[in-house]
Design a protein around this motif. Structure first.
Motif, short mmCIF file in Angstrom:
data_model
loop_
_atom_site.label_atom_id
_atom_site.label_comp_id
_atom_site.label_asym_id
_atom_site.label_seq_id
_atom_site.Cartn_x
_atom_site.Cartn_y
_atom_site.Cartn_z
N THR A 112 4.39 -6.06 -15.27
CA THR A 112 4.70 -6.07 -13.85
C THR A 112 3.67 -5.19 -13.14
O THR A 112 3.06 -4.31 -13.76
N ARG A 113 3.50 -5.39 -11.85
CA ARG A 113 2.52 -4.62 -11.11
C ARG A 113 2.86 -3.13 -11.10
O ARG A 113 1.97 -2.28 -11.15
N ALA A 114 4.15 -2.80 -11.03
CA ALA A 114 4.56 -1.39 -11.02
C ALA A 114 4.15 -0.68 -12.29
O ALA A 114 3.82 0.51 -12.28
N ALA A 115 4.16 -1.38 -13.42
CA ALA A 115 3.79 -0.77 -14.70
C ALA A 115 2.32 -0.38 -14.74
O ALA A 115 1.93 0.54 -15.46
N CYS A 116 1.50 -1.06 -13.96
CA CYS A 116 0.07 -0.79 -13.98
C CYS A 116 -0.28 0.56 -13.35
O CYS A 116 -1.41 1.03 -13.50
N GLY A 117 0.66 1.20 -12.66
CA GLY A 117 0.38 2.48 -12.02
C GLY A 117 0.82 3.69 -12.82
O GLY A 117 0.75 4.82 -12.32
N ILE A 118 1.26 3.51 -14.06
CA ILE A 118 1.77 4.64 -14.85
C ILE A 118 0.64 5.49 -15.41
O ILE A 118 -0.34 4.98 -15.92
N LYS A 119 0.80 6.79 -15.33
CA LYS A 119 -0.05 7.76 -16.02
C LYS A 119 0.80 8.51 -17.04
O LYS A 119 0.54 8.49 -18.24
N THR A 120 1.83 9.20 -16.54
CA THR A 120 2.81 9.88 -17.39
C THR A 120 4.19 9.53 -16.87
O THR A 120 4.45 9.63 -15.67
N LEU A 121 5.07 9.10 -17.76
CA LEU A 121 6.42 8.72 -17.35
C LEU A 121 7.43 9.23 -18.35
O LEU A 121 7.39 8.90 -19.53
N GLU A 122 8.36 10.06 -17.86
CA GLU A 122 9.49 10.53 -18.67
C GLU A 122 10.57 9.47 -18.58
O GLU A 122 11.07 9.16 -17.50
N SER A 123 10.92 8.88 -19.72
CA SER A 123 11.86 7.77 -19.69
C SER A 123 13.06 8.05 -20.60
O SER A 123 13.20 9.15 -21.13
N GLY A 124 13.91 7.02 -20.76
CA GLY A 124 15.15 7.23 -21.48
C GLY A 124 15.01 7.39 -22.98
O GLY A 124 15.86 7.99 -23.62
N VAL A 125 13.93 6.86 -23.56
CA VAL A 125 13.70 6.97 -25.01
C VAL A 125 12.44 7.77 -25.28
O VAL A 125 12.47 8.79 -25.96
N PHE A 126 11.32 7.33 -24.74
CA PHE A 126 10.03 7.98 -24.96
C PHE A 126 9.50 8.62 -23.68
O PHE A 126 9.94 8.29 -22.58
N THR A 127 8.54 9.51 -23.87
CA THR A 127 7.67 9.93 -22.77
C THR A 127 6.37 9.18 -22.96
O THR A 127 5.76 9.24 -24.04
N TYR A 128 5.95 8.44 -21.95
CA TYR A 128 4.74 7.63 -22.03
C TYR A 128 3.58 8.38 -21.38
O TYR A 128 3.66 8.74 -20.20
N LYS A 129 2.55 8.63 -22.15
CA LYS A 129 1.33 9.25 -21.64
C LYS A 129 0.19 8.26 -21.83
O LYS A 129 -0.29 8.07 -22.95
N LEU A 130 -0.18 7.60 -20.75
CA LEU A 130 -1.17 6.53 -20.83
C LEU A 130 -2.53 7.04 -20.37
O LEU A 130 -2.68 7.52 -19.26
N THR A 131 -3.52 6.93 -21.24
CA THR A 131 -4.87 7.39 -20.93
C THR A 131 -5.72 6.30 -20.29
O THR A 131 -6.71 6.57 -19.63
N ASN A 132 -5.33 5.05 -20.51
CA ASN A 132 -6.11 3.94 -19.94
C ASN A 132 -5.19 2.74 -19.72
O ASN A 132 -4.55 2.26 -20.66
N VAL A 133 -5.11 2.30 -18.48
CA VAL A 133 -4.35 1.09 -18.14
C VAL A 133 -5.23 0.23 -17.24
O VAL A 133 -5.60 0.64 -16.15
N GLN A 134 -5.57 -0.96 -17.72
CA GLN A 134 -6.38 -1.90 -16.93
C GLN A 134 -5.57 -3.17 -16.72
O GLN A 134 -5.09 -3.77 -17.69
#
Length: 240
Positions: free
Chosen positions: A175-197
């Motif tokens: 989804t378009r909203a997912a393309c803007g993630i850098k760091t996201l604290e979520s219900g299971v994992f913490t997502y730390k994305l270094t590169n999203v294209q």
């Protein structure tokens, strides 16, 4: 000049204090909880610039099926809200729904139920792969996108859970909203994305096998000429 600076400092302090208060003027308090960890049974007072409570619900199938909820104080100006998702394969997905509210204890009673993403193909497709433990992966086929996932994404990052951090790479629909993630604290994992294209997903190709199922050149007229040939034979059998 000194009086002006003092005034600005006082105004800044007042604004910061107001940001941590709810609509009634009392300090904003939110529950803190993350699935799999200890949760506070009493709301925790928020600190500036936190001006809202956030509830994040996650469902993923990254190796195994996991669901969880995260609740905390948050800065509404820095928080992603709504629904976002990555699909790295037919059975490899991350779906996250996030909501914020600005009234004290608003997350006390319930958390939002996971909104089922539409599984109806949207006519788009993307190269797909998922490689935990690696920083890249090569697609071996296309994935048909579904629902609101209209972007092709290439993702590199780290999944963090407690003291464990695992690198991963993925390609697929998003989804378009997912393309803007850098760091996201979520219900299971913490997502730390270094590169999203991300780029708009192209239309899926229609196979020749699918086209033969259409009612194109096939008409009722193609059946009628066969009837006179079949009817005398049938009558002959009946007369015997």
């Amino acid at each position: 000049m000194t009086k002006v600076l003092v005034t600005l400092c006082v105004l800044g302090a007042l604004q910061a204090t107001a940001a941590a208060q709810n609509e009634t003027g009392t300090p904003l308090a939110c529950f803190y909880c993350k699935s799999g960890q200890s949760c506070h049974t009493v709301p925790q007072t928020c600190s500036p610039p936190q001006d809202a409570c956030i509830i994040v619900q996650e469902h993923n199938t990254l190796g195994a099926e996991n669901s969880g909820t995260y609740q905390s104080c948050a800065d509404s100006r820095q928080s992603l809200t709504g629904f976002l998702a990555f699909y790295f394969g037919a059975k490899v997905a991350v779906e996250i729904r996030s909501e914020i509210c600005k009234s004290g204890d608003c997350s006390a009673e319930s958390t939002p139920s996971r909104r089922a993403i539409s599984n109806v193909p949207n006519g788009l497709q993307c190269p797909a792969c998922y490689a935990p433990g690696f920083e890249s992966c090569e697609s071996d086929g296309n994935l048909r996108c579904t629902g609101g996932a209209d972007q092709c994404a290439v993702v590199v990052g780290t999944l963090v859970q407690g003291a464990v951090a695992i690198p991963f790479a993925g390609r697929g629909c998003a989804t378009r909203a997912a393309c803007g993630i850098k760091t996201l604290e979520s219900g299971v994992f913490t997502y730390k994305l270094t590169n999203v294209q991300c780029s708009p997903a192209p239309k899926a190709q229609t196979s020749s096998a699918t086209r033969t199922l259409a009612w194109g050149p096939f008409t009722l007229g193609s059946i009628v000429p066969r009837v006179p040939l079949f009817l005398p034979a049938l009558l002959g059998l009946c007369l015997c």
